[in-house]
Design a protein around this motif. Structure first.
Motif, PDB file in Angstrom:
ATOM      1  N   ALA A 268      20.181 -21.383  25.933  1.00  0.00           N
ATOM      2  CA  ALA A 268      19.159 -22.011  25.090  1.00  0.00           C
ATOM      3  C   ALA A 268      18.333 -20.921  24.428  1.00  0.00           C
ATOM      4  CB  ALA A 268      18.248 -22.927  25.912  1.00  0.00           C
ATOM      5  N   ARG A 269      17.886 -21.208  23.227  1.00  0.00           N
ATOM      6  CA  ARG A 269      17.010 -20.247  22.558  1.00  0.00           C
ATOM      7  C   ARG A 269      15.652 -20.191  23.267  1.00  0.00           C
ATOM      8  NH1 ARG A 269      17.535 -20.986  16.053  1.00  0.00           N
ATOM      9  NH2 ARG A 269      17.126 -23.181  16.518  1.00  0.00           N
ATOM     10  N   GLY A 270      15.038 -19.018  23.164  1.00  0.00           N
ATOM     11  CA  GLY A 270      13.687 -18.872  23.680  1.00  0.00           C
ATOM     12  C   GLY A 270      12.678 -19.401  22.682  1.00  0.00           C
TER      13      GLY A 270
ATOM     14  N   ARG B  94      12.046 -19.244  17.314  1.00  0.00           N
ATOM     15  CA  ARG B  94      13.108 -19.497  18.288  1.00  0.00           C
ATOM     16  C   ARG B  94      13.879 -18.193  18.478  1.00  0.00           C
ATOM     17  NH1 ARG B  94      12.367 -24.707  20.653  1.00  0.00           N
ATOM     18  NH2 ARG B  94      11.007 -25.754  19.152  1.00  0.00           N
ATOM     19  N   LEU B  95      13.901 -17.717  19.712  1.00  0.00           N
ATOM     20  CA  LEU B  95      14.437 -16.402  20.014  1.00  0.00           C
ATOM     21  C   LEU B  95      15.824 -16.513  20.643  1.00  0.00           C
ATOM     22  CD1 LEU B  95      11.246 -14.777  21.594  1.00  0.00           C
ATOM     23  CD2 LEU B  95      11.815 -15.116  19.181  1.00  0.00           C
ATOM     24  N   VAL B  96      16.638 -15.516  20.419  1.00  0.00           N
ATOM     25  CA  VAL B  96      17.977 -15.472  20.998  1.00  0.00           C
ATOM     26  C   VAL B  96      18.098 -14.215  21.849  1.00  0.00           C
ATOM     27  CG1 VAL B  96      18.895 -16.721  19.009  1.00  0.00           C
ATOM     28  CG2 VAL B  96      19.022 -14.226  19.047  1.00  0.00           C
ATOM     29  N   PRO B  97      19.045 -14.182  22.777  1.00  0.00           N
ATOM     30  CA  PRO B  97      19.261 -12.937  23.531  1.00  0.00           C
ATOM     31  C   PRO B  97      19.600 -11.808  22.560  1.00  0.00           C
ATOM     32  CG  PRO B  97      20.506 -14.781  24.476  1.00  0.00           C
ATOM     33  CD  PRO B  97      19.996 -15.247  23.170  1.00  0.00           C
ATOM     34  N   ASP B  98      19.023 -10.633  22.658  1.00  0.00           N
ATOM     35  CA  ASP B  98      18.213 -10.074  23.714  1.00  0.00           C
ATOM     36  C   ASP B  98      16.806  -9.813  23.188  1.00  0.00           C
ATOM     37  OD1 ASP B  98      20.225  -9.765  25.814  1.00  0.00           O
ATOM     38  OD2 ASP B  98      21.162  -8.366  24.421  1.00  0.00           O
ATOM     39  N   GLN B  99      16.282 -10.691  22.360  1.00  0.00           N
ATOM     40  CA  GLN B  99      14.919 -10.562  21.860  1.00  0.00           C
ATOM     41  C   GLN B  99      13.913 -10.875  22.967  1.00  0.00           C
ATOM     42  OE1 GLN B  99      15.367 -13.445  18.556  1.00  0.00           O
ATOM     43  NE2 GLN B  99      14.799 -11.747  17.206  1.00  0.00           N
ATOM     44  N   THR B 100      12.750 -10.261  22.885  1.00  0.00           N
ATOM     45  CA  THR B 100      11.670 -10.559  23.826  1.00  0.00           C
ATOM     46  C   THR B 100      10.441 -10.991  23.042  1.00  0.00           C
ATOM     47  OG1 THR B 100      10.738  -8.312  23.838  1.00  0.00           O
ATOM     48  CG2 THR B 100      12.512  -8.780  25.407  1.00  0.00           C
TER      49      THR B 100
ATOM     50  N   SER C 114       1.211 -17.781  21.791  1.00  0.00           N
ATOM     51  CA  SER C 114       1.553 -18.316  23.110  1.00  0.00           C
ATOM     52  C   SER C 114       2.218 -17.203  23.918  1.00  0.00           C
ATOM     53  CB  SER C 114       2.506 -19.508  22.974  1.00  0.00           C
ATOM     54  OG  SER C 114       3.785 -19.069  22.510  1.00  0.00           O
ATOM     55  N   ASP C 115       2.432 -17.438  25.211  1.00  0.00           N
ATOM     56  CA  ASP C 115       3.131 -16.444  26.029  1.00  0.00           C
ATOM     57  C   ASP C 115       4.598 -16.339  25.614  1.00  0.00           C
ATOM     58  OD1 ASP C 115       0.855 -15.845  27.470  1.00  0.00           O
ATOM     59  OD2 ASP C 115       1.274 -17.323  29.025  1.00  0.00           O
ATOM     60  N   GLY C 116       5.236 -17.493  25.398  1.00  0.00           N
ATOM     61  CA  GLY C 116       6.628 -17.503  24.983  1.00  0.00           C
ATOM     62  C   GLY C 116       7.587 -17.080  26.085  1.00  0.00           C
ATOM     63  N   TYR C 117       8.877 -17.202  25.794  1.00  0.00           N
ATOM     64  CA  TYR C 117       9.914 -16.753  26.726  1.00  0.00           C
ATOM     65  C   TYR C 117      11.198 -16.483  25.952  1.00  0.00           C
ATOM     66  CZ  TYR C 117      10.954 -21.812  26.587  1.00  0.00           C
ATOM     67  OH  TYR C 117      11.207 -23.101  26.195  1.00  0.00           O
ATOM     68  N   PRO C 118      12.075 -15.638  26.499  1.00  0.00           N
ATOM     69  CA  PRO C 118      13.276 -15.244  25.756  1.00  0.00           C
ATOM     70  C   PRO C 118      14.394 -16.287  25.833  1.00  0.00           C
ATOM     71  CG  PRO C 118      13.196 -14.104  27.854  1.00  0.00           C
ATOM     72  CD  PRO C 118      11.913 -14.887  27.747  1.00  0.00           C
ATOM     73  N   GLY C 119      15.416 -16.072  25.012  1.00  0.00           N
ATOM     74  CA  GLY C 119      16.593 -16.923  25.049  1.00  0.00           C
ATOM     75  C   GLY C 119      17.559 -16.487  26.138  1.00  0.00           C
ATOM     76  N   TYR C 120      18.630 -17.295  26.296  1.00  0.00           N
ATOM     77  CA  TYR C 120      19.571 -17.070  27.397  1.00  0.00           C
ATOM     78  C   TYR C 120      20.946 -17.595  27.009  1.00  0.00           C
ATOM     79  CZ  TYR C 120      21.873 -18.220  31.878  1.00  0.00           C
ATOM     80  OH  TYR C 120      22.765 -18.358  32.906  1.00  0.00           O
TER      81      TYR C 120
ATOM     82  N   SER D 208      14.691 -25.145  23.045  1.00  0.00           N
ATOM     83  CA  SER D 208      14.274 -24.128  24.005  1.00  0.00           C
ATOM     84  C   SER D 208      13.960 -24.741  25.361  1.00  0.00           C
ATOM     85  CB  SER D 208      13.042 -23.390  23.484  1.00  0.00           C
ATOM     86  OG  SER D 208      13.346 -22.720  22.269  1.00  0.00           O
ATOM     87  N   VAL D 209      14.514 -24.123  26.390  1.00  0.00           N
ATOM     88  CA  VAL D 209      14.232 -24.446  27.783  1.00  0.00           C
ATOM     89  C   VAL D 209      14.168 -23.097  28.512  1.00  0.00           C
ATOM     90  CG1 VAL D 209      14.944 -25.749  29.810  1.00  0.00           C
ATOM     91  CG2 VAL D 209      15.626 -26.551  27.548  1.00  0.00           C
ATOM     92  N   PRO D 210      13.190 -22.870  29.382  1.00  0.00           N
ATOM     93  CA  PRO D 210      13.051 -21.541  30.005  1.00  0.00           C
ATOM     94  C   PRO D 210      14.053 -21.289  31.127  1.00  0.00           C
ATOM     95  CG  PRO D 210      11.339 -22.988  30.803  1.00  0.00           C
ATOM     96  CD  PRO D 210      12.078 -23.764  29.737  1.00  0.00           C
ATOM     97  N   ILE D 211      15.339 -21.543  30.849  1.00  0.00           N
ATOM     98  CA  ILE D 211      16.341 -21.403  31.907  1.00  0.00           C
ATOM     99  C   ILE D 211      16.680 -19.942  32.201  1.00  0.00           C
ATOM    100  CG2 ILE D 211      17.337 -23.678  31.533  1.00  0.00           C
ATOM    101  CD1 ILE D 211      19.519 -22.460  29.902  1.00  0.00           C
ATOM    102  N   TYR D 212      16.233 -19.023  31.334  1.00  0.00           N
ATOM    103  CA  TYR D 212      16.451 -17.612  31.622  1.00  0.00           C
ATOM    104  C   TYR D 212      15.833 -17.234  32.966  1.00  0.00           C
ATOM    105  CZ  TYR D 212      11.612 -16.199  30.956  1.00  0.00           C
ATOM    106  OH  TYR D 212      10.261 -16.051  31.130  1.00  0.00           O
ATOM    107  N   LEU D 213      14.795 -17.959  33.392  1.00  0.00           N
ATOM    108  CA  LEU D 213      14.105 -17.639  34.642  1.00  0.00           C
ATOM    109  C   LEU D 213      15.015 -17.777  35.848  1.00  0.00           C
ATOM    110  CD1 LEU D 213      10.650 -19.359  34.048  1.00  0.00           C
ATOM    111  CD2 LEU D 213      11.083 -16.898  34.224  1.00  0.00           C
ATOM    112  N   PHE D 214      15.967 -18.747  35.790  1.00  0.00           N
ATOM    113  CA  PHE D 214      16.832 -18.946  36.945  1.00  0.00           C
ATOM    114  C   PHE D 214      17.720 -17.726  37.173  1.00  0.00           C
ATOM    115  CE2 PHE D 214      16.374 -23.385  35.122  1.00  0.00           C
ATOM    116  CZ  PHE D 214      15.263 -23.668  35.888  1.00  0.00           C
ATOM    117  N   THR D 215      18.185 -17.137  36.090  1.00  0.00           N
ATOM    118  CA  THR D 215      18.986 -15.931  36.208  1.00  0.00           C
ATOM    119  C   THR D 215      18.115 -14.724  36.539  1.00  0.00           C
ATOM    120  OG1 THR D 215      20.726 -16.712  34.731  1.00  0.00           O
ATOM    121  CG2 THR D 215      20.473 -14.347  34.945  1.00  0.00           C
ATOM    122  N   LYS D 216      16.971 -14.613  35.883  1.00  0.00           N
ATOM    123  CA  LYS D 216      16.099 -13.456  36.088  1.00  0.00           C
ATOM    124  C   LYS D 216      15.550 -13.404  37.510  1.00  0.00           C
ATOM    125  CE  LYS D 216      11.766 -11.411  34.379  1.00  0.00           C
ATOM    126  NZ  LYS D 216      10.646 -11.560  33.413  1.00  0.00           N
TER     127      LYS D 216
END
Length: 502
Positions: free
Chosen positions: A237-239, A363-369, A410-416, A448-456
């Motif tokens: 998902a995009r960040g 909307r962010l994509v890997p590997d943008q922060t 906002s704080d935001g989060y990256p894509g995955y 966007s869904v913050p699913i990158y957190l599950f991997t991180k």
């Protein structure tokens, strides 16, 4: 009403004839056709609970109701608390003797805020209608016998995003028990209550419960299916990163005749700001913005090429002549995006406004922060002569600086994106295909869904299991769930519970 009953009966006969088989999915389908009123009643009851950020009581009621639902099904259920004012995580676990894998099923039980004036009916008094229009006739389905017309829609806040996924999971579990099939994996449930607020406490809750959440895979029950109506998997998902830009002009609104052509106009400058950052074709005018973007793999490009064409029908549905770019829809959502989501300036009087506001959605994509994107945006604006602030300017600043701009991020989060060729990914795809034939495979969901957190944090892959209809009006008024999507979701969840292994 007679027409609806006839259509429902005809559809039911056709479905029963076509699907009379002894496979797992055939058995689940037969069970569902008998229990359709129960399924719809559960979704209606869940939707009636106002589990939105503005209603802490509703969130608490929903969490406790879901904990009870899991406990009644034999799960070891509990509420994971994240502190004062933080909606609880509904967690459940059920171990399967001999299982080699553990899978966590994620969804969120909170919904977007509502403006009741925009809704055709009360968003927390669910209504079943005969078609997608919120003005379609309401159906008294409590007196109708199954099978129901699969094109019927249940209207209400969070009915599709994500309460349909939660109901599909629960009803799939019930169907498997009814047909005598045990899960093939150890099952974990993780239902969140503040996803629509950006999941601000999710990372802390994952870290605090790292050992409890140890697993081989997360399946994410969020997001809409592909517009072709094929059953859908997404492998990322995009960040997300939000920005409110406030542009300052005169201290007070000024008569447009007396001061026009002389006093700076924040409304015009807002348009200038947008054009500084974004081209008409959607490309982003920020040097270096794409430098961190991870290229698509061969498998990801092949998945996009295999998707059915939906653009012509969507243009008709949306009443638009063409897309912003010549890329297809899915290819477009593989790129980073800068969306203008809000513009505010002026009022009813013909005056030069004192301020203007622009709401931007990255909307962010890997590997943008998010951190690097903020840095690039602010440098671009400063290079173009904007005075960038992060607080309300005082009068001396307004009197001495031009192109005055306050940025609130906002704080935001990256894509995955997960590897689509790893064993878990291949197993999920094969299981989904057994459940419903060809699957629409999206390397990454545009939303966007913050699913990158599950991997991180947990070092585990996450794959999206979308069941909501693409035209469900999520985040808008008159959100709805198409019954056939719910039926398909029950079958897909049943397959993931009973047949997934690798």
């Amino acid at each position: 009403m007679l027409k609806e009953i006839v259509l429902s009966i005809v559809c039911g006969i056709a479905c029963m004839t076509a699907n009379a088989d002894d496979s797992l999915i055939g058995q689940v389908r037969q069970w569902r056709m008998e229990y359709e009123p129960v399924v719809v009643r559960q979704l209606s009851d869940f939707t009636a609970i106002p589990s939105i950020a503005a209603d802490a009581s509703g969130l608490g009621t929903m969490a406790n109701r879901l904990k009870t639902e899991l406990s009644q099904r034999g799960f070891k259920a509990q509420l994971l608390q994240g502190g004062q004012g933080v909606p609880a995580i509904v967690y459940g676990e059920l171990n399967t003797p001999g299982a080699r894998r553990t899978v966590v099923f994620y969804a969120h039980y909170d919904g977007q805020p509502v403006d009741r004036a925009e809704w055709e009916t009360d968003p927390f008094a669910p209504v079943l209608r005969s078609e997608a229009s919120p003005k379609a006739p309401a159906l008294d389905w409590s007196h109708l016998r199954p099978p129901f017309n699969p094109e019927w829609r249940l209207f209400g806040r969070a009915v599709s995003d994500d309460k349909s996924s939660i109901v599909a999971f629960l009803q799939a579990f019930d169907a498997l028990k009814a047909v005598g099939r045990a899960p093939s994996v150890n099952v974990r449930v993780f239902w969140e209550g503040e996803e629509e607020r950006g999941s601000p406490h999710l990372a802390d809750l994952l870290r605090q419960n790292r050992s409890l959440l140890a697993a081989d895979l997360w399946l994410i029950g969020d997001g809409p299916m592909h517009q072709s109506r094929r059953r859908t998997l997404y492998f990322g998902a995009r960040g997300s990163l939000d920005l409110k830009a406030t542009i300052y002009g005169p201290l007070r609104p000024l008569h447009s005749g007396h001061y026009g052509n002389w006093a700076p106009n924040p409304a015009y400058q807002a348009a200038e700001l947008v054009m500084d950052l974004r081209a008409p074709d959607g490309s982003i005018r920020i040097p270096g913005f794409d430098r961190d973007v991870r290229p698509l793999t061969t498998a990801e490009r092949a998945a996009i090429a295999a998707l059915p064409s939906v653009e012509p029908s969507l243009k008709r549905e949306f009443g638009i002549a063409r897309g912003e770019s010549d890329d297809g829809l899915t290819a477009s959502t593989m790129r980073p995006a800068l969306n203008v989501v809000d513009l505010k300036a002026g009022g009813p009087a013909r005056a030069i406004p004192a301020t203007a506001e622009v709401g931007l959605d990255f909307r962010l994509v890997p590997d943008q922060t998010p951190e690097h994107v903020r840095e690039l945006v602010e440098k671009r604006l400063q290079d173009l002569g904007w005075t960038v602030l992060h607080a309300e300017p005082d009068e001396p600043t307004r009197s001495t600086r031009s192109k005055l701009l306050r940025l609130d991020w906002s704080d935001g989060y990256p894509g995955y994106r997960v590897d689509m060729t790893n064993p878990a990914s291949r197993a999920v795809l094969a299981t989904a295909e057994r459940a419903g034939g060809p699957v629409a495979v999206l390397p990454m969901m545009g939303g966007s869904v913050p699913i990158y957190l599950f991997t991180k944090i947990l070092d585990v892959p996450a794959i999206g299991l979308a069941i909501a209809n693409h035209d469900n009006n999520q985040h808008a008024a008159n959100e709805n769930a198409r019954l056939q999507n719910l039926w398909d979701g029950i079958e897909t969840y049943a397959a993931m519970l009973a047949e997934l292994n690798w």
